[in-house]
Design a protein around this motif. Structure first.
Motif, PDB file in Angstrom:
ATOM      1  N   ARG A 129      26.382  42.698  42.126  1.00  0.00           N
ATOM      2  CA  ARG A 129      27.201  43.391  43.125  1.00  0.00           C
ATOM      3  C   ARG A 129      28.568  42.712  43.265  1.00  0.00           C
ATOM      4  N   THR A 130      28.567  41.384  43.332  1.00  0.00           N
ATOM      5  CA  THR A 130      29.818  40.638  43.454  1.00  0.00           C
ATOM      6  C   THR A 130      30.701  40.847  42.228  1.00  0.00           C
ATOM      7  N   ARG A 131      30.118  40.799  41.050  1.00  0.00           N
ATOM      8  CA  ARG A 131      30.890  40.996  39.828  1.00  0.00           C
ATOM      9  C   ARG A 131      31.477  42.408  39.759  1.00  0.00           C
ATOM     10  N   ILE A 132      30.701  43.372  40.185  1.00  0.00           N
ATOM     11  CA  ILE A 132      31.178  44.761  40.185  1.00  0.00           C
ATOM     12  C   ILE A 132      32.320  44.923  41.182  1.00  0.00           C
ATOM     13  N   LEU A 133      32.156  44.365  42.381  1.00  0.00           N
ATOM     14  CA  LEU A 133      33.214  44.457  43.391  1.00  0.00           C
ATOM     15  C   LEU A 133      34.478  43.724  42.945  1.00  0.00           C
ATOM     16  N   ASP A 134      34.322  42.576  42.276  1.00  0.00           N
ATOM     17  CA  ASP A 134      35.492  41.859  41.753  1.00  0.00           C
ATOM     18  C   ASP A 134      36.235  42.723  40.728  1.00  0.00           C
ATOM     19  N   ALA A 135      35.482  43.338  39.828  1.00  0.00           N
ATOM     20  CA  ALA A 135      36.093  44.212  38.816  1.00  0.00           C
ATOM     21  C   ALA A 135      36.759  45.414  39.483  1.00  0.00           C
ATOM     22  N   ALA A 136      36.081  46.007  40.443  1.00  0.00           N
ATOM     23  CA  ALA A 136      36.633  47.180  41.139  1.00  0.00           C
ATOM     24  C   ALA A 136      37.917  46.819  41.867  1.00  0.00           C
ATOM     25  N   GLU A 137      37.923  45.681  42.530  1.00  0.00           N
ATOM     26  CA  GLU A 137      39.125  45.291  43.271  1.00  0.00           C
ATOM     27  C   GLU A 137      40.316  45.149  42.336  1.00  0.00           C
ATOM     28  N   LYS A 138      40.106  44.489  41.231  1.00  0.00           N
ATOM     29  CA  LYS A 138      41.217  44.312  40.292  1.00  0.00           C
ATOM     30  C   LYS A 138      41.657  45.649  39.694  1.00  0.00           C
ATOM     31  N   LEU A 139      40.728  46.406  39.170  1.00  0.00           N
ATOM     32  CA  LEU A 139      41.069  47.654  38.487  1.00  0.00           C
ATOM     33  C   LEU A 139      41.594  48.715  39.442  1.00  0.00           C
ATOM     34  N   PHE A 140      40.922  48.919  40.564  1.00  0.00           N
ATOM     35  CA  PHE A 140      41.354  49.951  41.516  1.00  0.00           C
ATOM     36  C   PHE A 140      42.722  49.620  42.094  1.00  0.00           C
TER      37      PHE A 140
ATOM     38  N   ALA B  24      26.786  55.873  43.485  1.00  0.00           N
ATOM     39  CA  ALA B  24      27.873  56.801  43.185  1.00  0.00           C
ATOM     40  C   ALA B  24      29.198  56.052  43.288  1.00  0.00           C
ATOM     41  N   LYS B  25      30.202  56.556  42.613  1.00  0.00           N
ATOM     42  CA  LYS B  25      31.506  55.897  42.623  1.00  0.00           C
ATOM     43  C   LYS B  25      32.057  55.791  44.041  1.00  0.00           C
ATOM     44  N   HIS B  26      31.828  56.813  44.875  1.00  0.00           N
ATOM     45  CA  HIS B  26      32.360  56.741  46.242  1.00  0.00           C
ATOM     46  C   HIS B  26      31.729  55.593  47.024  1.00  0.00           C
ATOM     47  N   ASP B  27      30.473  55.234  46.715  1.00  0.00           N
ATOM     48  CA  ASP B  27      29.849  54.078  47.363  1.00  0.00           C
ATOM     49  C   ASP B  27      30.583  52.791  46.982  1.00  0.00           C
ATOM     50  N   LEU B  28      30.940  52.679  45.721  1.00  0.00           N
ATOM     51  CA  LEU B  28      31.673  51.514  45.239  1.00  0.00           C
ATOM     52  C   LEU B  28      33.075  51.461  45.845  1.00  0.00           C
ATOM     53  N   VAL B  29      33.745  52.586  45.912  1.00  0.00           N
ATOM     54  CA  VAL B  29      35.099  52.637  46.475  1.00  0.00           C
ATOM     55  C   VAL B  29      35.075  52.186  47.935  1.00  0.00           C
ATOM     56  N   GLU B  30      34.146  52.690  48.706  1.00  0.00           N
ATOM     57  CA  GLU B  30      34.063  52.301  50.121  1.00  0.00           C
ATOM     58  C   GLU B  30      33.732  50.818  50.267  1.00  0.00           C
ATOM     59  N   ALA B  31      32.820  50.303  49.435  1.00  0.00           N
ATOM     60  CA  ALA B  31      32.477  48.878  49.493  1.00  0.00           C
ATOM     61  C   ALA B  31      33.676  48.014  49.111  1.00  0.00           C
ATOM     62  N   TYR B  32      34.406  48.440  48.087  1.00  0.00           N
ATOM     63  CA  TYR B  32      35.622  47.723  47.674  1.00  0.00           C
ATOM     64  C   TYR B  32      36.620  47.670  48.822  1.00  0.00           C
TER      65      TYR B  32
END
Length: 190
Positions: free
Chosen positions: A7-18, A48-56
């Motif tokens: 989860r942390t790795r995914i959020l780190d990637a999302a933060e940078k990319l988004f 879902a992607k929207h779950d990741l976006v909101e968590a980011y």
């Protein structure tokens, strides 16, 4: 790799990319690759992607506001200096090579019309910032802290947006000058 690490790795990637490129231009495959997790693990963590976006956005909000508050506490010796220290912190942030503006304004502009979740998280962030600025104004002894907090909030968002578009960190200094004038007038009831 356990669930929390993934989860942390995914959020780190999302933060940078988004933050660098926008939400819609980044696919789940690219997120998976950047995070170094399987697609199955990605969807286990964020169905879902929207779950990741909101968590980011929620994580970014917590980090952003914590960093701002720590800077203000560390760099402002008196309650009167705290509201202006916000703009000093903004200048430092605007000067960073990875500055791309406000993640919440950017996300709302990109998805606010189609994603209730993004809209909700963006509004929560802006309300929390307004509350923080109002508390700083109250501590500085202005006669109408709610009104002052709203005015400071407009200066903050205006400076962030202008700096992102112009690439000029000095917008924080210009907003600081305007904030100082507002605070002086508010302290005297003017």
């Amino acid at each position: 790799m356990d669930h929390d690490e993934a989860r942390t790795r995914i959020l780190d990637a999302a933060e940078k990319l988004f933050y660098d490129r926008g939400i819609q231009s980044v696919g789940m495959d690219e997120l998976r690759t950047t995070a170094g997790v399987s697609l199955k693990r990605l969807y286990q963590c964020f169905p879902a992607k929207h779950d990741l976006v909101e968590a980011y956005l929620r994580r970014r909000d917590a980090r952003w506001r914590t960093t701002l508050a720590a800077y203000v506490t560390e760099h402002a010796d008196t309650p009167d200096a705290r509201p202006l220290a916000v703009f000093d912190w903004l200048h430092d942030w605007f000067s960073a090579p990875d500055f791309r503006g406000c993640a919440f304004i950017n996300s709302f502009g990109e998805l606010g019309a189609t994603s209730d979740g993004v809209g909700r998280v963006a509004r929560e962030h802006k309300r929390a910032l307004l509350s923080y600025l109002t508390d700083l104004a109250r501590g500085a002894g202005v006669t109408e802290p709610a009104s002052m907090g709203a005015q400071l909030s407009l200066l903050v968002d205006g400076a962030i947006t202008t700096a992102a578009i112009s690439g000029d960190p000095s917008t924080a200094r210009q907003a600081r000058t305007a904030a100082a004038a507002l605070l002086a007038a508010g302290a005297s009831g003017g």
